[in-house]
Design an enzyme around this catalytic site. Structure first.
Site, PDB file in Angstrom:
ATOM      1  N   MET A 135      -6.088  78.087  30.652  1.00 49.01           N
ATOM      2  CA  MET A 135      -5.637  79.267  31.017  1.00 49.01           C
ATOM      3  C   MET A 135      -6.589  80.419  30.556  1.00 49.01           C
ATOM      4  SD  MET A 135      -3.135  79.362  30.769  1.00 49.01           S
ATOM      5  CE  MET A 135      -2.300  81.113  31.721  1.00 49.01           C
ATOM      6  N   ARG A 136      -8.250  79.815  30.559  1.00 52.24           N
ATOM      7  CA  ARG A 136      -9.574  80.420  30.716  1.00 52.24           C
ATOM      8  C   ARG A 136      -9.551  80.743  32.134  1.00 52.24           C
ATOM      9  NH1 ARG A 136      -9.833  82.803  25.982  1.00 52.24           N
ATOM     10  NH2 ARG A 136      -9.392  81.458  24.296  1.00 52.24           N
ATOM     11  N   ASN A 157      -6.499  73.926  40.919  1.00 55.15           N
ATOM     12  CA  ASN A 157      -5.266  74.868  39.491  1.00 55.15           C
ATOM     13  C   ASN A 157      -4.450  75.756  40.736  1.00 55.15           C
ATOM     14  OD1 ASN A 157      -5.335  76.154  37.890  1.00 55.15           O
ATOM     15  ND2 ASN A 157      -5.144  78.326  38.980  1.00 55.15           N
ATOM     16  N   HIS A 159      -0.735  77.598  40.371  1.00 52.14           N
ATOM     17  CA  HIS A 159      -0.204  79.117  40.169  1.00 52.14           C
ATOM     18  C   HIS A 159       1.289  79.299  40.116  1.00 52.14           C
ATOM     19  CE1 HIS A 159      -0.891  82.906  39.326  1.00 52.14           C
ATOM     20  NE2 HIS A 159      -0.369  83.786  40.913  1.00 52.14           N
TER      21      HIS A 159
END
Length: 240
Positions: A135-136, A157, A159
């Site tokens: 979450m960074r 990633n 999303h």
């Protein structure tokens, strides 16, 4: 047997996507070996999932690092190879009208944390870094030290929305509140912006009039667990 790519994973929480990837590797649906799972948060469930699968784990706790940086950052605290002017020119995470002081604090504090993360990752020779619920946001400082060859993306990633719609941290919530009748998830490569990198794959689902936000999230997660392993395998096939 197909050659396996070597992947590292980063998480921040429960690690359900990590579990889906672990299961897919075990079942032979991904030609990959997970070398490590790192987290920015101690004690999360995802670390337990990795340890149960025999995967090496580590933690770089961001919170105390960022709290310390807010009290003041000495140049000696920054990585030796940190170039603020270069990072400012590349970053697309914060709008152009954001106060310079705020942008600099963000980039410097993240670089301090990211250097510790990079030091742990550098112990492994990986082909792909998978953000499985990390979450960074990552700054150009970190990205450029993983993506060492121009045009060759190595950070993936997932999303919770059908990008380019609804970037940011609450994709399913934004989709639901907008009144969309179709939701979905997207796997993409990381670039210097927030959820702006090249799209690798997407899966969609219908949103019924009677669906709650929790229903949308549940449908989305089920699609994520299918999509992420498939996209990693797509990367593995191209790597061979």
């Amino acid at each position: 047997m197909a050659d396996k790519i070597k992947i590292g994973t980063l998480i921040s929480g429960g690690g359900t996507n990590l579990q889906a990837i672990i299961d897919a590797c075990r079942a032979g649906r991904i030609d990959a070996e997970i070398l490590f799972t790192g987290s920015d948060t101690p004690g999360v469930k995802g670390l337990e999932r990795a340890e149960a699968a025999g995967i090496e784990t580590f933690v770089v706790d961001y919170d105390p690092i960022i709290r310390s940086c807010k009290k003041g950052i000495n140049d000696l605290d920054l990585p030796q190879d940190f170039d603020l002017a270069e990072i400012l020119e590349k970053q697309r995470l914060m709008p152009a009208d954001t106060a310079r002081e705020r942008v600099e604090l963000f980039l410097k504090s993240r670089a301090v944390a990211e250097k510790k993360l990079l030091d742990r990752i550098s112990a492994y020779d990986i082909d792909l870094l998978v953000l499985a619920g990390f979450m960074r946001v990552l700054t150009p400082y970190f990205i450029d030290r993983i993506n060492t060859r121009p045009g060759h993306h190595k950070i993936m990633n997932i999303h919770p929305a059908l990008l380019p719609a609804f970037p940011g941290t609450d994709g399913y919530g934004d989709t639901f509140r907008y009144g969309c009748k179709v939701g979905g998830c997207t796997v993409h490569f990381i670039d210097y912006g927030e959820d702006t990198g090249p799209i690798i794959g997407q899966k969609a689902f219908e949103i019924e009039d009677t669906d709650s936000l929790e229903d949308v999230k549940k449908k989305g997660l089920e699609k994520e667990w299918e999509l992420y392993p498939a996209c990693i395998q797509k990367f593995a096939r191209k790597k061979r």
